[in-house]
Design a protein around this motif. Structure first.
Motif, PDB file in Angstrom:
ATOM      1  N   SER A 131       0.890  -1.156  -0.079  1.00  0.00           N
ATOM      2  CA  SER A 131      -0.061  -0.256   0.088  1.00  0.00           C
ATOM      3  C   SER A 131       0.861   1.360   0.019  1.00  0.00           C
ATOM      4  O   SER A 131       0.509   2.332  -0.809  1.00  0.00           O
ATOM      5  CB  SER A 131      -1.007  -0.020   1.167  1.00  0.00           C
ATOM      6  N   SER A 147       0.193   6.969   8.166  1.00  0.00           N
ATOM      7  CA  SER A 147       0.132   5.620   8.643  1.00  0.00           C
ATOM      8  C   SER A 147       1.342   5.382   9.490  1.00  0.00           C
ATOM      9  O   SER A 147       1.370   4.626  10.405  1.00  0.00           O
ATOM     10  CB  SER A 147       0.092   4.552   7.402  1.00  0.00           C
ATOM     11  N   LEU A 195      -4.756   2.167   6.165  1.00  0.00           N
ATOM     12  CA  LEU A 195      -4.568   2.108   4.445  1.00  0.00           C
ATOM     13  C   LEU A 195      -5.497   0.963   3.920  1.00  0.00           C
ATOM     14  O   LEU A 195      -5.340   0.659   2.713  1.00  0.00           O
ATOM     15  CB  LEU A 195      -3.063   1.657   4.352  1.00  0.00           C
TER      16      LEU A 195
END
Length: 513
Positions: A131, A147, A195
């Motif tokens: 991701s 993230s 994500l």
């Protein structure tokens, strides 16, 4: 590219501050022996985190940047996810089965539970790597940045809570370490959930495969693993320390308890090195997709210009921060950890930031040029040198040999990279006088900062809080000296300054003077 670098730099800085911050109360709560237990296994977490945060995402971003359509990018992302999922399960199983064996090699059989605990985070590696790599390949740095910060916030919260409970309920340092290591999985899980939107797209493309799996696996095991190992080179050095320092100090003649305490004190250097590496690693993360595009379009001039800018800015700022930390290490050590023990050892270790900045930038460029053999040999030279110097030096010199071994082994790796790669040093730093100007600026900053700290400590008592006062007064003076010398000697071009965080404001001030 530079805006993306700033986004990642800010996120990495926040994450590293969190990472450094939790270690301070952790060390103060659980003591040197508790910190030793945690740090012995930390390199295993560090390797997994680096693979999932910078190593594989940088590699994947390069592959994504090579694809023309969104459908192709999603299809190849799915292929990479399946490959990484297979390898992550293998790593998880291997760590679970070999935990006792690894703990024995480290000289402490009670560490096996910690190894099994940290192994769980490797199951999240494919989710995080693919991701983040997909977004970075499209030059979208914000998802990776958010993230990263989210992962560290959750992880730090869990560790601090475990440390407080360990002190309250008088847990053993090994129970504390085992539960603290669950933070790696929980933090990663929080990042995966954030994500999650990306994974909903993976089944959309009608194309099942873009590149043959055999070719992707081959690239993963060459380009991908090489980049991962280089990005996590410092972590691998720490892993060597985990296997050699305690055993080496005992062969030096110290008792097991003293060896554990010394190793715990020595590990105070890790958060400081992490902070110093923020700029270099973040710029390298943003650099690769742009360099790949420049090469794909056969824009050799753009490639050299971007590489030169990143090297000069990263090396310049990284060197200034490092020398500043070296000058004020006794005060930094005292303020953060409550004593000045091993300040000289930690100061020597921190010098590794300068060499790692060079290595990270070279690694990104040589990946784009597909010079993998050069990277492989540099990695081999660095790690073998570190192991040999540790084993020999610890036996005869004690703990200071471990710091010296780290700096020397990285120096050897840098020399090899400069000699063996096709990229000339002058192409990266421009005029040959850049290094001499940088050395003069950092040297003057060191002398002034050290003198100021010593003068202030002659006036006030050198206690823990007083060390904080010294830092508050000395850091701005040192930074001011470096900025003045950098402008006076014209270390950076106006374009390079304008691309630094706050650089445009600095240029306006200078132009108005």
């Amino acid at each position: 590219m530079m805006q993306g670098a700033v986004v990642l730099s800010v996120a990495a800085l926040v994450a590293k501050i969190l990472s450094a911050t939790y270690r301070i109360p952790l060390e103060n709560l659980v003591g040197n022996e508790g910190f030793y237990v945690y740090q012995q296994i930390y390199p295993l977490y560090g390797i997994g985190m680096t693979f999932a945060l910078s190593g594989f995402p940088i590699f994947i971003s390069k592959i994504i940047a090579e694809q023309e359509s969104k459908e192709q990018k999603l299809a190849i992302s799915k292929q990479l996810f399946l490959i990484l999922a297979f390898f992550s399960v293998l790593i998880f199983g291997g760590l679970q089965l070999s935990a006792s064996f690894l703990a024995t090699l480290m000289g402490d059989k009670q560490l096996d539970a910690l190894i099994k605990s940290v192994a769980w985070m490797f199951l999240l590696m494919p989710f995080l790597s693919v991701s983040r790599g997909y977004y970075q390949g499209n030059l979208q740095m914000v998802p990776t940045a958010i993230s990263q910060v989210l992962e560290q916030i959750v992880r730090v919260f869990v560790i601090i809570m475990v440390a407080i409970m360990a002190v309250t309920y008088h847990w053993s340092v090994y129970k504390m370490g085992t539960l603290a290591m669950t933070s790696s999985f929980l933090g990663g899980l929080a990042a995966v959930i954030y994500l999650g939107k990306f994974f909903m797209q993976l089944n959309k493309p009608k194309i099942k495969s873009v590149v043959k799996y055999r070719i992707l696996i081959q690239r993963l095991l060459t380009e991908g693993m090489m980049l991962c190992f280089f990005v996590s080179l410092m972590i691998l050095m720490q892993l060597i320390d985990s296997f050699t320092i305690k055993n080496g100090l005992q062969s030096y003649g110290l008792s097991e308890t003293v060896a554990k305490n010394l190793k715990g004190t020595y590990d105070r250097a890790q958060p400081l090195v992490q902070l110093g590496l923020v700029i270099g690693v973040s710029f390298a993360s943003s650099l690769l997709p742009s360099l790949t595009q420049a090469l794909e379009q056969n824009k050799q001039h753009d490639f050299k210009q971007k590489a030169k800018m990143v090297m000069k800015v990263s090396l310049g700022i990284g060197s200034a921060a490092t020398i500043g930390m070296v000058a004020l290490m006794p005060q930094i050590n005292h303020l953060l950890f409550g004593s000045r023990a091993l300040s000289e050892v930690i100061a020597i270790y921190v010098l590794s930031v300068i060499f790692m900045t060079i290595i990270n930038t070279y690694s990104s460029m040589l990946q784009s040029l597909k010079e993998f053999k050069v990277l492989l040999w540099a990695l081999f030279i660095g790690l073998v040198s570190k192991y040999c110097l540790n084993v020999i030096g610890l036996h005869f010199l004690g703990i200071i040999a471990a710091s010296e071994a780290t700096v020397l082994s990285l120096f050897f790796a840098v020399i090899y990279l400069m000699k063996a790669s096709s990229i000339a040093v002058k192409d990266l730093i421009g005029e040959e006088r850049f290094l001499s100007k940088l050395i003069i600026s950092c040297g003057l900053m060191f002398v002034v900062t050290k003198m100021m700290a010593n003068i202030i400590e002659m006036v006030i008592n050198p206690g823990r809080l007083q060390s904080g006062v010294v830092l508050l007064l000395a850091i701005p003076i040192g930074a001011g000296v470096f900025v003045y010398m950098a402008l006076k000697l014209k270390i950076f071009t106006p374009l390079e300054i304008s691309n630094m965080p706050g650089g445009k404001k600095i240029l306006k001030i200078v132009n108005n003077l």
